[in-house]
Design an enzyme around this catalytic site. Structure first.
Site, PDB file in Angstrom:
ATOM      1  N   ASP A 160     -11.697  -9.819   7.626  1.00 50.78           N
ATOM      2  CA  ASP A 160     -10.877 -10.577   8.575  1.00 50.78           C
ATOM      3  C   ASP A 160     -11.283 -12.039   8.428  1.00 50.78           C
ATOM      4  OD1 ASP A 160      -9.891  -8.172   9.434  1.00 50.78           O
ATOM      5  OD2 ASP A 160     -10.852  -8.201  11.391  1.00 50.78           O
ATOM      6  N   GLU A 218      -5.316  -4.415 -15.577  1.00 54.05           N
ATOM      7  CA  GLU A 218      -5.812  -5.661 -14.954  1.00 54.05           C
ATOM      8  C   GLU A 218      -6.318  -5.426 -13.530  1.00 54.05           C
ATOM      9  OE1 GLU A 218      -2.763  -4.683 -15.133  1.00 54.05           O
ATOM     10  OE2 GLU A 218      -1.457  -5.625 -13.656  1.00 54.05           O
ATOM     11  N   HIS A 270      -2.377   0.039 -14.302  1.00 56.79           N
ATOM     12  CA  HIS A 270      -2.610  -1.408 -14.386  1.00 56.79           C
ATOM     13  C   HIS A 270      -4.031  -1.670 -14.873  1.00 56.79           C
ATOM     14  CE1 HIS A 270       1.002  -2.988 -12.331  1.00 56.79           C
ATOM     15  NE2 HIS A 270       1.049  -1.750 -11.883  1.00 56.79           N
ATOM     16  N   CYS A 283       3.066  -0.982 -16.737  1.00 58.31           N
ATOM     17  CA  CYS A 283       3.881  -0.461 -15.633  1.00 58.31           C
ATOM     18  C   CYS A 283       5.376  -0.568 -15.979  1.00 58.31           C
ATOM     19  CB  CYS A 283       3.510  -1.166 -14.328  1.00 58.31           C
ATOM     20  SG  CYS A 283       4.082  -0.264 -12.887  1.00 58.31           S
ATOM     21  N   ASP A 333      -1.532  -2.090  14.559  1.00 58.14           N
ATOM     22  CA  ASP A 333      -2.632  -2.339  15.504  1.00 58.14           C
ATOM     23  C   ASP A 333      -2.341  -1.583  16.802  1.00 58.14           C
ATOM     24  OD1 ASP A 333      -3.888  -4.205  13.742  1.00 58.14           O
ATOM     25  OD2 ASP A 333      -2.455  -5.729  14.367  1.00 58.14           O
TER      26      ASP A 333
END
Ligand code: 1PR
Length: 559
Positions: A238, A190, A188, A80, A413
């Site tokens: 969550d 990784e 990337h 990157c 939200d």
């Protein structure tokens, strides 16, 4: 082999460290100029901004030793920013010179026909197909996240460096360079799942040196009618402590995560308020994260949903979960919860940047900001200050500046607010959604503290505000649809999609594979996220991808 990693101190380099460890190699960190003398192999996993990379290297006296290392012919692998820094300059920071190893400059993606940053899994094209010791798999997708790139043009002198190209919109850019001892990727590895691990493994086993170099085939790559960027499927966990204090993956209905003691619906079918049962326990966070990685999730999101109650910096169990998850998962990991300026119970002030930094060091690739984004945009809307400089910097800005905007997700939200369309003359009348069948109309209000408190900010105001402040992506939840299985709220998603030019992720309400097909057909979102159906094993991630394929929607296939 003595492998060194170069960390200039601004980004999350933990992911790369975890990949190397997973592949069974050991490494050391470059900390002084002398370390370059000891290195037989060097990887520079840069993230963030071009100038921060150059300035930080310069401040540590590492620019000249890095140049000498590259000139010495020992293998270099840039990722990157570690690739971009090899170029002469970047329009991201025009006054900052690069290392000028590759004779070209870095420019910005054109955002008139697509969202920027370019985030997601895209295919790459090998220019030189004979053999590829660098380990590129032409049928794999690799994970990109960047706003700036080196345009590919076969007539430029830099074309002799180009190893693979990638297409985003109608722009063809350099996905990797390879010449002599230098190898570097814009994507990337990784974070590119098994294909990325294979590529790192190939470089470590077979890193090219000047002896093995040969002439490069240079050919033009005209843009195809459609790019190879795939739609992402994200699994969301969550996380909160249950009543015994153990961190568990939970899942709510309209954000209520406690078991209902009584049947879940009233006689008219409406959801009942919580009756205060135990916190739903759907499994252990690290186990589920690893399962979703193996099952083909393109990204995993861990939300610390009760972090607003404490300082996340004191929340060592959550940081331990992130650390352990990051060791198992080689796709992007987003961590949210409690990222804001805060004061610890002992009175120590903590900045949002510090909190985010703790998550990044634990292995997060992006952080997700919820409540604080609403607070900041509300302040901005109420502010009389005209000049941007006259107000203090907030968490979104400071994190985006330090880690790059692609590392900052804002999680919204929202909740529907129903109004009488015949009489409503409030501030959100241009944002009203009208349901022609029921005659109902509503706007979407932002909430904070996990939906507990509504604020006078609409979803459109929030999206535009956070884009201006530097957010790189928006995650659109829906309190009304959360856990309902009724499908994504495409009206809501479209409102946000049309308000901003950054990538948008649709969330809440997925109940079957068709809902994913619908959200990609009916909106222009880049990704869709689900929780409950994956946790309850009602739908496998592969089934979602099969359904997308049957409907002509491209998604990443595991190789
Ligand atoms: O406000 O910065 O501390 O961040 C808190 C984060 O925690 C926010 O991103 C907020 O969305 C989340 N959060 C807070 N309370 C809850 C809760 O459920 N009580 N979870 C909560 C929000 C929504 C999604 C869910 C989708 C898909 N969860 O994460 O995964 O709705 O669910 P589905 O597929 O089952 O329908 P801050």
């Amino acid at each position: 082999m003595r492998l060194y990693l170069l960390d200039y101190g601004a980004g999350n380099v933990q992911s790369l460290a975890n990949s190397i460890t997973k592949l069974g190699h050991s490494f050391e960190w470059i900390s002084t100029a002398e370390d370059f003398d000891n290195a037989t192999h060097l990887i520079f996993p840069g993230v963030g901004a071009f100038r921060s990379a150059i300035d930080n290297l310069a401040a540590k006296g590492l620019v000249e030793p890095l140049q000498q290392y590259i000139r010495s012919g020992r293998p270099y692998f840039g990722i990157c920013i570690g690739m971009q820094i090899l170029f002469e300059s970047s329009s991201e920071n025009p006054g900052s010179p690069g290392l000028a190893v590759v004779p070209e400059s870095i420019g910005k993606f054109n955002d008139s026909d697509k969202t920027v940053p370019h985030i997601g899994w895209n295919s790459v094209q090998l220019l030189d197909c004979d053999d590829d010791p660098a380990g590129i798999n032409p049928s794999a997708c690799y994970y990109f996240v960047h706003s700036f790139m080196a345009r590919y043009d076969a007539s430029l002198p830099s074309a002799a460096w180009v190893h693979t190209t990638c297409q985003y919109g109608q722009e063809v850019f350099v996905a990797s360079v390879k010449k002599d001892n230098v190898y570097a990727t814009q994507f990337h590895p990784e974070k590119s799942g098994q294909a990325g691990l294979d590529l790192i493994h190939a470089w470590l086993s077979n890193s090219p040196t000047s002896e093995s170099s040969r002439a490069r085939i240079v050919r033009s790559v005209p843009p195809r009618p459609k790019d190879g960027l795939t739609k992402r499927i994200i699994a969301c966990l969550d996380v909160r402590a249950n009543d015994d204090g153990d961190l568990v993956v939970t899942k709510g209905d309209q954000y209520d995560v406690r078991e209902k003691a009584a049947p879940p619906s009233t006689s008219d079918g409406a959801l009942k308020a919580s009756t205060g049962g135990a916190v739903r326990n759907l499994g252990k966070p690290v186990d589920l994260t690893a399962q979703y990685y193996a099952a083909g999730a393109d990204e995993i999101c861990l939300l610390n949903i009760t972090s607003f109650r404490n300082s996340p910096l004191n929340d060592q169990p959550m940081l331990a979960v992130v650390r352990a998850a990051a060791r198992e998962v080689f796709v992007p990991l987003t961590i949210g919860g409690g990222i804001k300026d805060t004061i610890d119970p002992d009175g120590t002030p903590r900045s949002a940047l510090e909190v985010a930094g703790a998550y990044f060091r634990a292995g997060a690739d992006k952080v997700s900001i919820g409540s604080e984004a609403v607070v900041v945009v509300e302040e901005m809307l109420n502010s009389t200050a005209t000049a941007e400089e006259s107000r203090p910097q907030n968490g979104i800005e400071s994190i985006a500046r330090a880690y790059g905007r692609q590392a900052v997700v804002v999680s919204i939200d929202p909740k529907r607010v129903y109004v009488d369309p015949a009489t409503y003359d409030g501030p959100y009348k241009d944002e009203l959604i009208h349901d022609t069948q029921t005659g109902k109309a509503w706007w979407y209000q932002c909430t904070i503290r996990g939906g507990r408190e509504a604020r006078p900010v609409s979803v459109v105001q929030l999206a535009k505000g956070v884009e201006r402040l530097g957010a790189g992506e928006i995650l659109v939840n829906s309190i009304d649809r959360d856990g309902s299985g009724l499908g994504f709220d495409c009206d809501l998603v479209n409102l946000v999609r049309q308000a901003v030019r950054i990538p948008v992720v649709a969330s809440s309400g997925a109940g079957n594979t068709q809902h994913f097909v619908d959200v990609f057909n009916n909106t222009d979102v880049e990704a869709a996220l689900a929780a409950g159906i994956f946790h309850r094993k009602e739908v496998e991630i592969t089934a979602v991808k099969d359904a997308l394929k049957q409907n002509g929607i491209a998604s990443r296939v595991m190789v």
